[in-house]
Design a protein around this motif. Structure first.
Motif, PDB file in Angstrom:
ATOM      1  N   GLY A 119       0.725  -1.432   0.068  1.00  0.00           N
ATOM      2  CA  GLY A 119      -0.044  -0.074  -0.189  1.00  0.00           C
ATOM      3  C   GLY A 119       0.805   1.138   0.092  1.00  0.00           C
ATOM      4  O   GLY A 119       2.057   1.290   0.409  1.00  0.00           O
ATOM      5  N   ARG A 120       0.144   2.348  -0.350  1.00  0.00           N
ATOM      6  CA  ARG A 120       0.903   3.667  -0.377  1.00  0.00           C
ATOM      7  C   ARG A 120       0.036   4.497   0.407  1.00  0.00           C
ATOM      8  O   ARG A 120      -1.008   4.785   0.287  1.00  0.00           O
ATOM      9  CB  ARG A 120       0.893   3.883  -2.017  1.00  0.00           C
ATOM     10  N   VAL A 121       0.737   5.427   0.895  1.00  0.00           N
ATOM     11  CA  VAL A 121       0.248   6.452   1.855  1.00  0.00           C
ATOM     12  C   VAL A 121       0.909   7.892   1.426  1.00  0.00           C
ATOM     13  O   VAL A 121       2.203   8.012   1.236  1.00  0.00           O
ATOM     14  CB  VAL A 121       0.459   6.329   3.423  1.00  0.00           C
ATOM     15  N   LEU A 122       0.135   8.745   1.182  1.00  0.00           N
ATOM     16  CA  LEU A 122       0.329  10.134   0.825  1.00  0.00           C
ATOM     17  C   LEU A 122       0.313  10.987   2.119  1.00  0.00           C
ATOM     18  O   LEU A 122      -0.816  11.374   2.528  1.00  0.00           O
ATOM     19  CB  LEU A 122      -0.488  10.642  -0.436  1.00  0.00           C
ATOM     20  N   LEU A 123       1.441  11.277   2.679  1.00  0.00           N
ATOM     21  CA  LEU A 123       1.226  12.313   4.030  1.00  0.00           C
ATOM     22  C   LEU A 123       1.514  13.733   3.666  1.00  0.00           C
ATOM     23  O   LEU A 123       2.429  14.249   3.201  1.00  0.00           O
ATOM     24  CB  LEU A 123       2.336  11.766   4.861  1.00  0.00           C
ATOM     25  N   VAL A 124       0.264  14.518   3.679  1.00  0.00           N
ATOM     26  CA  VAL A 124       0.295  15.803   3.465  1.00  0.00           C
ATOM     27  C   VAL A 124       0.904  16.603   4.806  1.00  0.00           C
ATOM     28  O   VAL A 124       0.082  16.741   5.799  1.00  0.00           O
ATOM     29  CB  VAL A 124      -1.018  16.239   3.192  1.00  0.00           C
ATOM     30  N   ASP A 125       1.844  17.536   4.536  1.00  0.00           N
ATOM     31  CA  ASP A 125       2.432  18.241   5.599  1.00  0.00           C
ATOM     32  C   ASP A 125       1.645  19.548   5.490  1.00  0.00           C
ATOM     33  O   ASP A 125       1.774  20.400   4.596  1.00  0.00           O
ATOM     34  CB  ASP A 125       3.976  18.336   5.485  1.00  0.00           C
ATOM     35  N   ALA A 126       1.073  19.590   6.591  1.00  0.00           N
ATOM     36  CA  ALA A 126       0.226  21.164   6.632  1.00  0.00           C
ATOM     37  C   ALA A 126       0.385  21.880   8.106  1.00  0.00           C
ATOM     38  O   ALA A 126      -0.371  22.359   8.563  1.00  0.00           O
ATOM     39  CB  ALA A 126      -1.588  20.880   6.702  1.00  0.00           C
ATOM     40  N   GLY A 127       1.635  21.678   8.075  1.00  0.00           N
ATOM     41  CA  GLY A 127       2.189  22.570   9.351  1.00  0.00           C
ATOM     42  C   GLY A 127       2.380  21.672  10.570  1.00  0.00           C
ATOM     43  O   GLY A 127       2.889  22.161  11.588  1.00  0.00           O
ATOM     44  N   SER A 128       2.330  20.392  10.601  1.00  0.00           N
ATOM     45  CA  SER A 128       2.694  19.779  12.038  1.00  0.00           C
ATOM     46  C   SER A 128       4.239  19.986  11.957  1.00  0.00           C
ATOM     47  O   SER A 128       5.018  19.511  11.303  1.00  0.00           O
ATOM     48  CB  SER A 128       2.103  18.372  11.773  1.00  0.00           C
ATOM     49  N   PRO A 129       4.636  19.901  13.390  1.00  0.00           N
ATOM     50  CA  PRO A 129       6.035  19.877  13.714  1.00  0.00           C
ATOM     51  C   PRO A 129       6.420  18.437  13.488  1.00  0.00           C
ATOM     52  O   PRO A 129       7.830  18.619  13.930  1.00  0.00           O
ATOM     53  CB  PRO A 129       6.112  20.478  14.880  1.00  0.00           C
ATOM     54  N   VAL A 130       5.895  17.518  13.557  1.00  0.00           N
ATOM     55  CA  VAL A 130       6.368  16.051  13.613  1.00  0.00           C
ATOM     56  C   VAL A 130       6.059  15.209  12.322  1.00  0.00           C
ATOM     57  O   VAL A 130       5.945  14.184  12.520  1.00  0.00           O
ATOM     58  CB  VAL A 130       5.712  15.489  14.812  1.00  0.00           C
ATOM     59  N   VAL A 148       4.140  15.325   0.796  1.00  0.00           N
ATOM     60  CA  VAL A 148       4.032  16.350  -0.095  1.00  0.00           C
ATOM     61  C   VAL A 148       3.317  17.505   0.817  1.00  0.00           C
ATOM     62  O   VAL A 148       2.713  17.334   2.080  1.00  0.00           O
ATOM     63  CB  VAL A 148       2.830  15.926  -0.827  1.00  0.00           C
ATOM     64  N   ALA A 149       3.715  18.827   0.224  1.00  0.00           N
ATOM     65  CA  ALA A 149       3.454  19.851   1.195  1.00  0.00           C
ATOM     66  C   ALA A 149       1.886  20.411   0.804  1.00  0.00           C
ATOM     67  O   ALA A 149       1.497  20.319  -0.405  1.00  0.00           O
ATOM     68  CB  ALA A 149       4.171  21.078   1.239  1.00  0.00           C
ATOM     69  N   ALA A 150       1.209  20.860   1.787  1.00  0.00           N
ATOM     70  CA  ALA A 150      -0.246  21.353   1.479  1.00  0.00           C
ATOM     71  C   ALA A 150      -0.330  22.363   0.529  1.00  0.00           C
ATOM     72  O   ALA A 150      -1.172  22.534  -0.361  1.00  0.00           O
ATOM     73  CB  ALA A 150      -1.092  21.714   2.794  1.00  0.00           C
ATOM     74  N   ALA A 151       0.904  23.211   0.407  1.00  0.00           N
ATOM     75  CA  ALA A 151       0.840  24.397  -0.338  1.00  0.00           C
ATOM     76  C   ALA A 151       1.442  24.001  -1.750  1.00  0.00           C
ATOM     77  O   ALA A 151       1.470  24.809  -2.740  1.00  0.00           O
ATOM     78  CB  ALA A 151       1.906  25.436  -0.038  1.00  0.00           C
ATOM     79  N   ASP A 152       1.695  22.722  -2.108  1.00  0.00           N
ATOM     80  CA  ASP A 152       1.928  22.374  -3.474  1.00  0.00           C
ATOM     81  C   ASP A 152       1.106  22.644  -4.618  1.00  0.00           C
ATOM     82  O   ASP A 152      -0.206  22.270  -4.345  1.00  0.00           O
ATOM     83  CB  ASP A 152       2.313  20.561  -3.601  1.00  0.00           C
ATOM     84  N   PRO A 153       1.395  23.449  -5.405  1.00  0.00           N
ATOM     85  CA  PRO A 153       0.610  23.925  -6.467  1.00  0.00           C
ATOM     86  C   PRO A 153      -0.103  22.759  -7.310  1.00  0.00           C
ATOM     87  O   PRO A 153      -1.093  22.714  -7.795  1.00  0.00           O
ATOM     88  CB  PRO A 153       1.418  24.905  -7.516  1.00  0.00           C
ATOM     89  N   ASP A 154       0.482  21.505  -7.205  1.00  0.00           N
ATOM     90  CA  ASP A 154       0.118  20.157  -7.788  1.00  0.00           C
ATOM     91  C   ASP A 154      -0.617  19.550  -6.895  1.00  0.00           C
ATOM     92  O   ASP A 154      -0.973  18.239  -7.353  1.00  0.00           O
ATOM     93  CB  ASP A 154       1.124  19.650  -8.628  1.00  0.00           C
TER      94      ASP A 154
END
Length: 767
Positions: A119-130, A148-154
């Motif tokens: 399986g594959r997990v996409l972890l979106v970083d939306a400002g968490s320090p961890v 991937v960053a939440a601010a990623d334009p794609d």
């Protein structure tokens, strides 16, 4: 699984261990599990148990025991095991310890293990320090983890893949989450939130577009419940304060581990009974957990229709509904049933009710509970302090009655808070139709003298009795539209009179909202009936209180109610208090009572009062007594020779410290009149809640009074909420304008006869 036809190759779940035993009556099976143990002595089931390893079809199982048990017995045994949720389908395909874990979570072990490997997990970083620590902890348990960053334009393109989407925000109200929410709503992709930092870890909710509420639904509730953070944000400075600041490797690992155990469930089953549409909090300080349901809001601007609360039609329709006088009122549903429906709205984070706590013990006769709610955003320290201390109260004869009462009052108050999604019109009174428009002065009923002396009285009086500025007819203001049940026509009402926190309250100071006539019920008719009862109750109190009329007492024994008898004994024997009641019923024919109690032995008598009105005399008296009980916790503590009051309001404390019954004979029964009994007033209910409302409307019509209802219900809540207005009925706060306050006591021949404002009771209702 409970549907036996779907079990092609049944096996006993690995999280249960079957132990075959023998006794004098033959063999039996003991099934041992972490959460429950079972004993099964059905012969067919006992013989089937060793064969249930997931390798044999139902037909093969039946053939193996055919010499001992007919097919019907085999089918019955399998149905029994399936009904007990002891069966899974097919071989486990992995070692017992792992299989037990996945069986306990309700998914096939081999399928779960396959997903953890690929399986594959996409972890979106939306400002968490961890975020990085979460990824590291997930990596051993998941095939592939990408960050991937939440601010990623794609982002929208990235989220369109097949991975499980997990978002790690610094705050659950971070605006960056709106990007994820929009992308997932547009593509129909589910996603999961986690906060792995802070002393309180948060897992979930798992959001499924079209099935659960969305992040916007969550944000609205969560944001409203951050009262201090909202206040500080309004003061300017560096932005929103960070609440969850702790981050320890062990607690991050705990949160990531819990998530890792849920991800295969979400991937295989599509949802989890633990976190889909709900979140779990784990307080790492005491290891306590709590569940918080995300309420889907039909009016949500992101996933619903915001027009639902902007409906222009104010019409009130009274639907028929059989009702009975139980649980403290005329109800269309039992209290236990209502509690089961409302409990989901209690949550520190996602609830409109932020807390629910007892003030009394579980076995007390005087059940009293409090619930938390919040109003509009506070802009000043005093407003913040008042908001943080603001609580709703619940009362009843039983724990569940008091809990429902407290929740319902909190929902009622929440629904009365001004939000810009409510329909209003801006106009001056002079520009509106006077036949359908209610002037603030006709609602408030202050006297000309009170308006003239407002600067002086407001400086020294309590906030309940504050006199606003007279409203000018040419002053533009917002108007809400209610519905006259008397004339079946619309009525325009000042919005500042209807909604807590409406901007006109502070900007114009011509009127302010209060809870008089506000009520919640299972149906609109039920809520209206309760609101009418409160209006009549407070009108009856005002006609008695400000004239200090001597009214008959109530023969409590005549009601033949064991609870009342026990309550009287409790007050006398356990609390050292006297308890009595007065009949306040006036001209409208709806029984109204005051319950009164004073302490016999303290330096201060700590006089408490409770009021109640209802079509049924017994229900009205019960309401007065349960309301009286609500005040007991305030005067309960007696330390160092004096009462330590449970509140600091100066008017309330002054009443308790100074009022003595001997100085206020109007608080006691008139010795020259016989006491009222259960038979003094007929029970006038129709057995139908809508019929009861129409009965009340007709009585008020004959008294020249108009019944108006403003619907304050919200589509995301499980109660109907209304504000009932009857212009002319008196509030029990000090409002001394002409009308019923003066006319009715005179028409009823009550004594003493008060002739002017200077001779009226100087003591005001203190609550």
């Amino acid at each position: 699984m409970t549907d036996t036809p779907r079990l092609r190759r049944p096996r006993l779940r690995a999280d249960y261990q079957p132990v075959l035993c023998s006794g004098p009556d033959g063999a039996y099976l003991v099934v041992v599990g972490e959460h429950r143990n079972l004993l099964i002595d059905d012969p067919a089931t006992v013989d089937l148990a060793p064969l249930l390893d997931g390798t044999r079809t139902v037909e093969r199982l039946a053939a193996l025991v055919a010499d001992r048990h007919p097919m019907a017995a085999v089918a019955s045994g399998l149905r029994r095991l399936a009904g007990l949720q002891l069966l899974a389908d097919g071989p486990a395909g992995t070692r017992t310890a792992v299989a037990a874990g996945w069986d306990a979570r309700g998914i096939a072990p081999d399928t779960a293990e396959q997903w953890t490997a690929t399986g594959r997990v996409l972890l979106v970083d939306a400002g968490s320090p961890v975020t990085a620590a979460i990824a590291d902890r997930l990596a051993p348990a998941v095939g592939r983890v990408e960050v991937v960053a939440a601010a990623d334009p794609d982002l929208a393109v990235v989220l369109a893949g097949s991975a499980q989407i997990v978002v790690a925000p610094g705050s659950y109200v971070d605006e960056r989450l709106s990007l994820v929410n929009e992308a997932c709503l547009s593509t129909g992709r589910p996603w999961t939130l986690i906060r792995a930092h802070g002393s309180v870890l948060v897992l979930g909710p798992h959001l499924i577009p079209g099935s659960t509420g969305c992040w916007s639904c969550l944000r609205q509730r969560w944001l409203e419940n951050e009262q201090v953070e909202n206040y500080l944000a309004g003061q300017g400075g560096t932005g929103r304060v960070t609440v969850a600041r702790a981050a320890l490797p062990g607690t991050v690992a705990t949160a990531a581990g819990l998530l890792a155990a849920e991800l295969p469930v979400l991937a295989v089953a599509g949802r989890s009974p633990r976190i889909t549409g709900r979140m779990i909090t784990l307080d790492t300080r005491d290891l306590s957990t709590a569940e918080h349901e995300l309420i889907r809001q039909p009016q949500c601007p992101a996933c619903g229709d915001p027009g639902l609360t902007r409906a222009a039609d104010p019409r009130i329709t009274l639907a028929a509904g059989a009702a009975s006088d139980v649980d403290g009122g005329t109800r269309t549903a039992g209290t236990a049933e209502v509690y089961q429906r409302l409990a989901r709205h209690v949550s520190r984070y996602l609830g409109v009710v932020t807390r629910l706590d007892p003030l009394t013990g579980p076995d007390d006769l005087t059940q009293s509970w409090i619930s938390g709610h919040n109003f509009a955003v506070a802009r000043h320290p005093n407003g913040l302090r008042k908001s943080l201390r603001g609580l709703s109260g619940g009362k009843g004869r039983t724990v569940v009655q008091a809990k429902v009462s407290a929740i319902a009052e909190a929902i009622e108050r929440y629904s009365g808070v001004w939000r810009a999604d409510r329909p209003v019109r801006r106009a001056a009174y002079a520009d509106l139709d006077p036949a359908r428009t209610l002037h603030p002065r006709d609602l408030l009923l202050f006297s000309d003298k009170q308006y003239a002396n407002r600067a002086h009285s407001n400086a020294g009086g309590g906030h309940f009795h504050r006199v606003p500025a007279p409203a000018a007819d040419d002053q533009p203001m917002d108007w809400s539209t209610g519905w006259s049940l008397t004339h079946d026509a619309p009525r325009d009402i000042p919005a500042a009179y209807c909604w807590y926190g409406h901007p006109d309250v502070a900007a114009l100071d011509v009127c302010a909202p209060d809870s008089n006539g506000c009520s919640a019920g299972n149906t609109a008719a039920e809520a209206i009936l309760q609101g009418l009862g409160e209006l009549v109750e407070r009108d009856s109190v005002a006609l008695w209180w400000y004239h200090r009329s001597r009214l008959p007492g109530v023969d409590l024994a005549s009601f033949a109610d064991p609870w009342i008898d026990a309550l009287r004994a409790h007050y006398t024997d356990d609390l050292g208090r006297e308890l009595w009641a007065l009949d306040l019923t006036a001209d409208l024919g709806m029984p109204a009572y005051a319950a009164v109690s004073r302490h016999r032995e303290r330096p201060t008598e700590d006089v408490i009062l409770g009021f109640g009105s209802h079509l049924d005399p017994a229900t009205a008296l019960g309401r007065a007594l349960t309301e009286l009980n609500q005040f007991l916790p305030i005067v309960a503590r007696f330390v160092g020779g004096r009462t330590r009051y449970g509140m600091t309001d100066p008017d309330t404390v002054a009443w308790y410290e100074t009022v003595r019954v001997a100085d206020q004979p109007w608080l006691t029964p008139d010795p020259d009149r016989p006491p009222s009994t259960v038979h003094t007033h007929d029970r006038a209910g129709t057995g139908d809640v809508a019929g009861d409302v129409r009965l009340c409307v007709d009585r008020l019509r004959r008294a020249g009074l108009d019944v108006i209802v403003l619907d304050q219900s919200r589509p995301d809540l499980d109660l109907a909420v209304v504000k009932v207005l009857v212009p002319g009925l008196r509030h029990f706060w000090r409002r001394l304008g002409p009308g019923r306050l003066w006319d009715v006591p005179a028409a009823l021949g009550r004594t003493p006869r008060v002739t002017g404002e200077d001779s009226i009771n100087p003591l005001s209702v203190f609550f």
